[in-house]
Write an enzyme that holds these catalytic residues in place. Structure first.
Site, PDB file in Angstrom:
ATOM      1  N   HIS A 141      -5.224  -3.634   5.614  1.00  0.00           N
ATOM      2  CA  HIS A 141      -4.785  -3.972   4.255  1.00  0.00           C
ATOM      3  C   HIS A 141      -5.958  -4.496   3.427  1.00  0.00           C
ATOM      4  O   HIS A 141      -5.886  -5.555   2.808  1.00  0.00           O
ATOM      5  CB  HIS A 141      -3.665  -5.008   4.316  1.00  0.00           C
ATOM      6  CG  HIS A 141      -3.083  -5.359   2.969  1.00  0.00           C
ATOM      7  ND1 HIS A 141      -2.526  -4.425   2.121  1.00  0.00           N
ATOM      8  CD2 HIS A 141      -2.996  -6.551   2.313  1.00  0.00           C
ATOM      9  CE1 HIS A 141      -2.111  -5.019   1.017  1.00  0.00           C
ATOM     10  NE2 HIS A 141      -2.397  -6.309   1.104  1.00  0.00           N
ATOM     11  N   MET A 156       3.950  -7.012  -5.198  1.00  0.00           N
ATOM     12  CA  MET A 156       3.896  -7.559  -3.839  1.00  0.00           C
ATOM     13  C   MET A 156       5.224  -8.187  -3.450  1.00  0.00           C
ATOM     14  O   MET A 156       5.667  -8.084  -2.303  1.00  0.00           O
ATOM     15  CB  MET A 156       2.772  -8.600  -3.732  1.00  0.00           C
ATOM     16  CG  MET A 156       2.560  -9.169  -2.319  1.00  0.00           C
ATOM     17  SD  MET A 156       2.027  -7.936  -1.104  1.00  0.00           S
ATOM     18  CE  MET A 156       3.484  -7.862  -0.057  1.00  0.00           C
ATOM     19  N   ASP A 170       0.833  -1.205   0.000  1.00  0.00           N
ATOM     20  CA  ASP A 170       0.000   0.000   0.000  1.00  0.00           C
ATOM     21  C   ASP A 170       0.868   1.256   0.000  1.00  0.00           C
ATOM     22  O   ASP A 170       0.541   2.251  -0.644  1.00  0.00           O
ATOM     23  CB  ASP A 170      -0.932   0.001   1.216  1.00  0.00           C
ATOM     24  CG  ASP A 170      -1.849  -1.201   1.234  1.00  0.00           C
ATOM     25  OD1 ASP A 170      -2.351  -1.580   0.164  1.00  0.00           O
ATOM     26  OD2 ASP A 170      -2.056  -1.779   2.327  1.00  0.00           O
TER      27      ASP A 170
END
Length: 344
Positions: free
Chosen positions: A207, A258, A180
């Site tokens: 999240h 990620m 994020d």
């Protein structure tokens, strides 16, 4: 990513049958061991690549239920100093995590179009529970970085398992929200023409969806946003994962970004272990916001994990409303995770 939903009792018994002893000794900070659980999956493979390139990692232990030897062989041909070991299936999980300094968990199933992170709960909750049960025996002092969604629930799941085993330390269990932060920094830099590598955007809350709260009032370098920009940018950051899921059209979720975020956070944990205190946003057990047990804020990392919880700082009225709105949603996610462990 590969499913790893074997019962916790099976995994622990397999470890016991292998003749391995439960120990709590950690490697020295001079030779950190990082265990990657879910190493053959969509996030695990690029994350393993990045961790193999990290000069601070001395031993990279790869674990998955299938295909681990091939991934390990491939990574072991890279000319960096990290030793790579492969561990496949429940009988080899204990050895993968034993004496680990940092354990990174991307194991689980990814989102598909139309799914929320919460839709992953039933499968991924069992995976995290079972992995945590073995970690509690094999490496109770490790710093555990959980990527497996829904993070708002899987962090409480791991914590409850460790509590049951009598080895829980709230300073050592993290939900990785770095993606994020990475996304926020990329989007702000693009919008404002900043150098992305020098743009800092704290993200607090959790999240998932409305619990992802970018603090645009605290961007560095100091940046002014119009109300219209804030109104457009905030939901884009909150829904950025769905943007990737839809763009991949059923072929997975965010794996490359990620992996970068997971490697960045793992590196921060290792630097902390080695005595280099640094600040990262992470979803942890926290008293930073009243009425909720887990919350992501900037935290100072050090040799014992969380050294200081730095809180949300000075926020705008708009951001405070988002924080207030996130609390009931987070409490629902947390309660679901706790109930899953207590009911199983």
């Amino acid at each position: 990513l590969q499913k790893m939903s074997l019962p916790a009792k099976t995994l622990v018994q397999a470890a016991a049958n292998s003749g391995l002893r439960a120990v709590s000794v950690r490697h020295s900070s001079q030779a950190p061991k990082v265990a990657l659980l879910g190493a053959a999956g969509g996030i695990g493979q690029p994350l393993g690549l990045l961790l193999k390139q990290d000069p601070l990692v001395a031993h990279l232990a790869l674990y998955d239920v299938v295909n681990t030897p091939g991934v390990a062989a491939d990574l072991s041909h890279i000319d960096s100093n990290a030793k790579v070991t492969a561990h496949t299936g429940p009988k080899e999980l204990y050895a993968a995590v034993e004496n680990a300094d940092v354990i990174v968990i991307p194991a689980g199933v990814p989102r598909k179009p139309g799914m929320t992170r919460d839709d992953l709960f039933n499968t991924n909750a069992g995976i995290v529970r079972d992995l945590a049960a073995v970690i509690a025996k094999a490496s109770p002092k490790a710093l555990i970085a959980i990527i497996t969604n829904p993070v708002n629930s899987t962090v409480p799941i791991a914590s409850e398992v460790l509590k049951k085993a009598g080895v829980y330390d709230p300073k050592r269990v993290f939900g990785v929200t770095t993606l994020d932060v990475v996304r926020s920094q990329a989007f702000v830099a693009e919008l404002k023409g900043h150098d992305a590598s020098k743009t800092v955007v704290p993200v607090v809350g959790g999240h998932a969806g409305i619990t992802i709260i970018p603090l645009l009032s605290q961007v560095k370098p100091s940046t002014k946003f119009s109300e219209e920009e804030i109104a457009k940018l905030t939901p884009r950051i909150q829904d950025a994962g769905t943007e990737v899921v839809n763009a991949k059209a059923g072929a997975g979720s965010a794996t490359l970004s990620m992996a970068l975020a997971g490697a960045r956070f793992a590196n921060a944990l290792v630097r902390g272990i080695k005595g280099e205190k640094n600040v990262q946003c992470a979803y942890v057990a926290s008293d930073a916001v009243k009425g909720v047990e887990y919350f992501s804020t900037p935290v100072e990392l050090g040799p014992n994990g969380v050294e200081k919880i730095l809180g949300v700082g000075k926020v705008s009225a708009f951001e405070q409303k988002l924080i207030d709105a996130s609390v009931p949603e987070l409490n629902k996610n947390i309660a679901k995770g706790v109930a899953f462990v207590k009911g199983n």
